[in-house]
Design a protein around this motif. Sequence first.
Motif, short mmCIF file in Angstrom:
data_model
loop_
_atom_site.label_atom_id
_atom_site.label_comp_id
_atom_site.label_asym_id
_atom_site.label_seq_id
_atom_site.Cartn_x
_atom_site.Cartn_y
_atom_site.Cartn_z
N VAL A 82 171.19 68.60 -17.80
CA VAL A 82 171.09 67.26 -17.21
C VAL A 82 169.66 66.77 -17.39
CG1 VAL A 82 171.23 65.92 -15.08
CG2 VAL A 82 172.95 67.68 -15.56
N ILE A 83 169.50 65.58 -17.95
CA ILE A 83 168.16 65.05 -18.21
C ILE A 83 167.70 64.07 -17.13
CG2 ILE A 83 168.37 65.38 -20.68
CD1 ILE A 83 168.79 62.29 -20.90
N GLY A 84 168.58 63.70 -16.22
CA GLY A 84 168.22 62.76 -15.17
C GLY A 84 169.47 62.29 -14.45
N GLN A 85 169.28 61.31 -13.60
CA GLN A 85 170.39 60.74 -12.84
C GLN A 85 170.40 59.23 -13.00
OE1 GLN A 85 169.81 62.19 -8.81
NE2 GLN A 85 171.26 63.84 -9.17
N SER A 86 171.60 58.67 -12.91
CA SER A 86 171.75 57.23 -12.94
C SER A 86 171.29 56.63 -11.61
CB SER A 86 173.21 56.87 -13.19
OG SER A 86 174.00 57.27 -12.07
N VAL A 87 171.32 55.33 -11.52
CA VAL A 87 170.96 54.65 -10.27
C VAL A 87 171.78 55.20 -9.11
CG1 VAL A 87 171.02 52.44 -9.06
CG2 VAL A 87 170.19 52.54 -11.43
N MET A 88 173.07 55.45 -9.32
CA MET A 88 173.96 55.91 -8.26
C MET A 88 174.05 57.44 -8.19
SD MET A 88 176.99 53.05 -8.40
CE MET A 88 177.82 53.77 -6.98
N GLY A 89 173.17 58.12 -8.89
CA GLY A 89 173.10 59.57 -8.76
C GLY A 89 174.02 60.35 -9.66
N ARG A 103 173.35 70.43 -26.58
CA ARG A 103 172.64 70.88 -27.78
C ARG A 103 173.46 71.94 -28.49
NH1 ARG A 103 169.22 75.06 -29.13
NH2 ARG A 103 169.04 75.79 -26.97
N ILE A 104 173.54 71.81 -29.80
CA ILE A 104 174.21 72.81 -30.61
C ILE A 104 173.37 73.00 -31.87
CG2 ILE A 104 175.73 71.00 -31.55
CD1 ILE A 104 177.82 73.18 -32.06
N PRO A 125 166.32 54.31 -14.25
CA PRO A 125 166.26 55.77 -14.41
C PRO A 125 166.97 56.27 -15.67
CG PRO A 125 167.75 55.16 -12.62
CD PRO A 125 167.00 53.92 -13.00
N GLU A 126 168.00 55.56 -16.11
CA GLU A 126 168.73 56.00 -17.30
C GLU A 126 167.84 55.88 -18.54
OE1 GLU A 126 171.69 53.94 -14.45
OE2 GLU A 126 169.70 53.51 -15.26
N ALA A 127 167.16 54.74 -18.69
CA ALA A 127 166.27 54.56 -19.84
C ALA A 127 165.08 55.50 -19.76
CB ALA A 127 165.80 53.10 -19.90
N ALA A 128 164.53 55.68 -18.55
CA ALA A 128 163.37 56.57 -18.39
C ALA A 128 163.74 58.01 -18.73
CB ALA A 128 162.85 56.47 -16.95
N ALA A 129 164.94 58.45 -18.35
CA ALA A 129 165.37 59.82 -18.64
C ALA A 129 165.49 60.05 -20.14
CB ALA A 129 166.69 60.12 -17.95
#
Length: 357
Positions: free
Chosen positions: A92-99, A106-107, A246-250
């Motif tokens: 997980v690289i981050g969370q959306s506004v609503m978590g 990765r492969i 947060p989505e773009a920042a992640a």
Amino acid sequence: MDRYISRPGDTVLRIAERFGMEAEALYAANPHVSRTRHLAAGSELLVSRQAVPGVFGAEARIVRGNAEYGPRQLSADIDRLRHFYPFLQAGVIGQSVMGKPIGALRIGYGKRRLHVNASFHANEWITSLVLMMFLEDYCRAVSQRTPIRGCDPRELMGRTQLWLVPMVNPDGVELAQEGVAPAHPFGGDLIRWNRYSDRFFRWKANVRGVDLNDQFPAHWEEECARRAAEGPGPRDYSGEAPLSEPEAAALAALTIRQSFDMVIALHTQGQEIYWNYRDCEPAGAGELADRLGRASGYHPVKLHGSDAGYKDWFIQRFRKPGFTVECGVGVNPLPLLQADDIYDDIAPLLLEAMLRV
């Protein structure tokens, strides 16, 4: 139960995968099999033939295009793919506004790193489905040691790390598909931003009404002026500042951390490939776009008058090849009936990118 005679190189995990069983179920049916001893060729085991992807027909595949593809479906598919294919890495690289978690996969273990993402825009969720279909077929080819569209999957694994973010905008996708639930924390605002309509199938933005593909620090101010959006809405509002969402920042943080050699952002629609940005693209980017175009049948386009996109920022910051691929034709959201056709275009494009990165 059926009887199976193990072959050279077999392991309990591989046999369980082949027959669609949990490893624990296989051990339970075969108490004579040690958990620590190597499985010798010629060992007899009791197995139960379940539906395992790629062994008993296409209908047994995990990722299916028989319904709208949202964050719940994605999460379930990731779990099942990881179960069948333990070499697939997930995080997980981050969370959306609503978590909601923003998942990354990765492969491969090669030195070159290719990143592909999908569903920046909420009503373009068919791109997530197509990308996950490709991932499953690639994993199956690696596991069964069979070619994928003429390519040797083991060679690809050793050459290229493929990093996927299948759904950049999970809140938006859910909104576009399901609308506003009665207890939605942004419900009143969303209805107002949507011009007082409860139909969200045209919604592209995240749940705060920000277009995530106008969020990147590549002449962001000029894009804001060009869009001239007064505030949050279904599309075109660039937010209060670059990477405010947060989505773009992640995604930006992942890109900086991994320093990808090439990126591809899947969008819809138009069957076009955008490959340039303000003359920052590296030498050979146009030739790479031509290769991707020949592989997919899509038309490479030298685009002008657009800023602040993920591809734009990547090219400007890293001076490496970046592409926006507009999948399919029609009006968003594209119908599920196009998923197989889009996949037939995108799979060879992604394989070509893995070979050329």
